[in-house]
Design an enzyme around this catalytic site. Sequence first.
Site, PDB file in Angstrom:
ATOM      1  N   PRO A   1       0.601  -1.500   0.002  1.00 57.51           N
ATOM      2  CA  PRO A   1       0.200  -0.126  -0.013  1.00 57.51           C
ATOM      3  C   PRO A   1       0.916   1.091  -0.076  1.00 57.51           C
ATOM      4  O   PRO A   1       1.840   1.542   0.525  1.00 57.51           O
ATOM      5  CB  PRO A   1      -0.919  -0.686   1.727  1.00 57.51           C
ATOM      6  CG  PRO A   1       0.478  -0.693   2.079  1.00 57.51           C
ATOM      7  CD  PRO A   1       0.922  -1.818   1.503  1.00 57.51           C
TER       8      PRO A   1
ATOM      9  N   TYR B   1      -4.418  12.945 -13.741  1.00 55.87           N
ATOM     10  CA  TYR B   1      -5.939  12.123 -13.161  1.00 55.87           C
ATOM     11  C   TYR B   1      -7.026  12.794 -13.802  1.00 55.87           C
ATOM     12  O   TYR B   1      -7.827  11.923 -13.365  1.00 55.87           O
ATOM     13  CB  TYR B   1      -4.926  11.340 -12.028  1.00 55.87           C
ATOM     14  CG  TYR B   1      -4.108  10.272 -12.153  1.00 55.87           C
ATOM     15  CD1 TYR B   1      -3.275   9.370 -13.133  1.00 55.87           C
ATOM     16  CD2 TYR B   1      -2.841  10.366 -10.911  1.00 55.87           C
ATOM     17  CE1 TYR B   1      -2.040   9.463 -12.901  1.00 55.87           C
ATOM     18  CE2 TYR B   1      -2.376  10.759 -10.450  1.00 55.87           C
ATOM     19  CZ  TYR B   1      -1.372   9.612 -11.819  1.00 55.87           C
ATOM     20  OH  TYR B   1      -0.321   8.763 -11.660  1.00 55.87           O
TER      21      TYR B   1
ATOM     22  N   CYS C   1       1.237  28.437 -15.942  1.00 57.51           N
ATOM     23  CA  CYS C   1       0.990  28.704 -17.182  1.00 57.51           C
ATOM     24  C   CYS C   1       0.375  27.383 -18.094  1.00 57.51           C
ATOM     25  O   CYS C   1       1.358  27.143 -19.429  1.00 57.51           O
ATOM     26  CB  CYS C   1       1.464  29.344 -17.709  1.00 57.51           C
ATOM     27  SG  CYS C   1       2.346  31.358 -17.658  1.00 57.51           S
TER      28      CYS C   1
ATOM     29  N   TYR D   1       1.347  11.108  -3.815  1.00 58.72           N
ATOM     30  CA  TYR D   1       1.714  11.650  -4.639  1.00 58.72           C
ATOM     31  C   TYR D   1       1.684  12.638  -4.563  1.00 58.72           C
ATOM     32  O   TYR D   1       0.964  13.273  -5.532  1.00 58.72           O
ATOM     33  CB  TYR D   1       0.599  10.322  -5.015  1.00 58.72           C
ATOM     34  CG  TYR D   1       0.978   8.706  -5.693  1.00 58.72           C
ATOM     35  CD1 TYR D   1       2.327   8.710  -5.921  1.00 58.72           C
ATOM     36  CD2 TYR D   1      -0.218   8.561  -4.999  1.00 58.72           C
ATOM     37  CE1 TYR D   1       2.124   6.853  -5.926  1.00 58.72           C
ATOM     38  CE2 TYR D   1       0.551   6.841  -4.730  1.00 58.72           C
ATOM     39  CZ  TYR D   1       1.341   6.568  -5.259  1.00 58.72           C
ATOM     40  OH  TYR D   1       0.949   4.657  -5.282  1.00 58.72           O
TER      41      TYR D   1
HETATM   42  C1  LIG Z   1       4.154  -2.016  -7.567  1.00 62.05           C
HETATM   43  C2  LIG Z   1       3.516  -0.907  -7.464  1.00 62.05           C
HETATM   44  N1  LIG Z   1       2.969  -1.452  -5.462  1.00 62.05           N
HETATM   45  C3  LIG Z   1       2.531  -1.087  -5.160  1.00 62.05           C
HETATM   46  C4  LIG Z   1       1.992   0.686  -5.259  1.00 62.05           C
HETATM   47  C5  LIG Z   1       1.486   1.497  -4.473  1.00 62.05           C
HETATM   48  O1  LIG Z   1       0.082   2.129  -5.352  1.00 62.05           O
HETATM   49  P1  LIG Z   1      -0.835   2.260  -4.441  1.00 62.05           P
HETATM   50  O2  LIG Z   1      -0.415   3.667  -3.944  1.00 62.05           O
HETATM   51  O3  LIG Z   1      -2.235   2.569  -4.903  1.00 62.05           O
HETATM   52  O4  LIG Z   1      -0.790   1.543  -3.022  1.00 62.05           O
HETATM   53  C6  LIG Z   1       2.385   1.321  -6.739  1.00 62.05           C
HETATM   54  C7  LIG Z   1       1.881   2.045  -7.535  1.00 62.05           C
HETATM   55  O5  LIG Z   1       1.873   3.036  -8.401  1.00 62.05           O
HETATM   56  C8  LIG Z   1       3.063  -0.130  -7.371  1.00 62.05           C
HETATM   57  O6  LIG Z   1       3.434   0.557  -8.947  1.00 62.05           O
END
Ligand SMILES: Cc1ncc(COP(=O)(O)O)c(C=O)c1O
Length: 424
Positions: free
Chosen positions: A271, A319, A345, A372
Amino acid sequence: VSLAALARDPSYGTPTYVYDLSAMAVEARELTAAFDTAPHLVAYAVKANSAGPVLRALFAEGCGADVVSGAELALALVAGIPPERVVFSGVAKTNQELDQAIATGPRGIGAIQVESVEEIGRVEARASAAGRVARVAVRVNPGLGLDALDTHAHIATGHDEAKFGVAKGDVATAVGLVNAGAHTELVGFSVHVGSQFKDTGAYLDAARALFAMVATLRAEEAKGLVFVDTGGGFGVDYGEGPVARPSEFVRAVRREQRALGLGDLALHVEPGRSLVAAHGVLLARAISSKARASGGGLPPRRWLMIDAGMNDLVRPALYQARHRIVELGARPGPRAAFRVVGPVCESSDDFGSHELADPPPDLVAILDAGAYGYTMASAYNGRPLPAEVFLEGGRVVDVRARGSIAHWVEERAGLTSSRSPSGA
Ligand SMILES: Cc1ncc(COP(=O)(O)O)c(C=O)c1O
């Protein structure tokens, strides 16, 4: 500490990310509890928020790390994670990054999660040169339909057109190669089919597909397996309504795992967003507003320009993500819809329409910005990276200073040599 006080304090200012480390730790604890006593690894996806205090707070709760670059690997190790609790994903790991993963600690990292048949030969060659045996997991792309994945196309990874993972039909070849390598050892299988899943449906589909494959392979070719990894992707509520809790995903997956006779294998999850997103905000100050009177057939419109932009938080532009925006120090009185936009801009530097006090507030918080956010921030338009403030028990415990305009100017002008050409 109040967010308004932080935003007004010149030593923090705006735009500034503020994170609640205590709440992130509680998320990790709740997720870990869902495993009961079963062997597991919560490999936190460092890409979601790589700030040292965040990593240390999550590692202190027993999390491992899922990294996608040599830099993230080095950072996780510096933040105190033992190498065997790190897994490394990514479709284009360089030889340098493979060497780093193989060389660290007494036995290298927990697993290099290979994403192609071709990568296996490279891991074998690098491990052989290092005189070591690399622990390898095969990341499988289960080839679910884009519709089944039920998330934004840019964050869906487990379909046939995605660059990620070893295609289902190539898994047997991959397993054969890892087994044949004198310097590679097959320890696991993983999937990660996308992000921001609101319910367990697609996540469980992927887990089932993985488990079915592993159950078959285990009888013959994959006897030494240690783990199965069902990836990250647990969604968060960005204001559109409740989503399944990460612990519900884990409980559902564990049932499937046991049903297929794989209950003895450690279950890894990766996660990112779900541990940190809801526990970060981006503070911003209003710079000005403007109104377009109705006329010429156009509806009236009001804009609020703030000092945080897509360079600070790119998710809306990248997104079409929507983040709630609230005023700090809300006051009673009339409210109006404002189109909240940043100073960059680009037309896509737009956080959408939000109901705010009228006249508009001077300070706002963009909610659910803990994942993110800063990790995707850039200095586009010569805008320095935002500051970061870390709270524990409601008190400021750490601060990362804002990037410096003077430094940006010097570096762009070539007046400083801040980087070696190799990027090392
Ligand atoms: C390989 C992998 N594991 C885990 C994650 C984490 O995903 P999330 O932030 O949705 O839990 C990502 C996110 O892009 C990923 O590419």
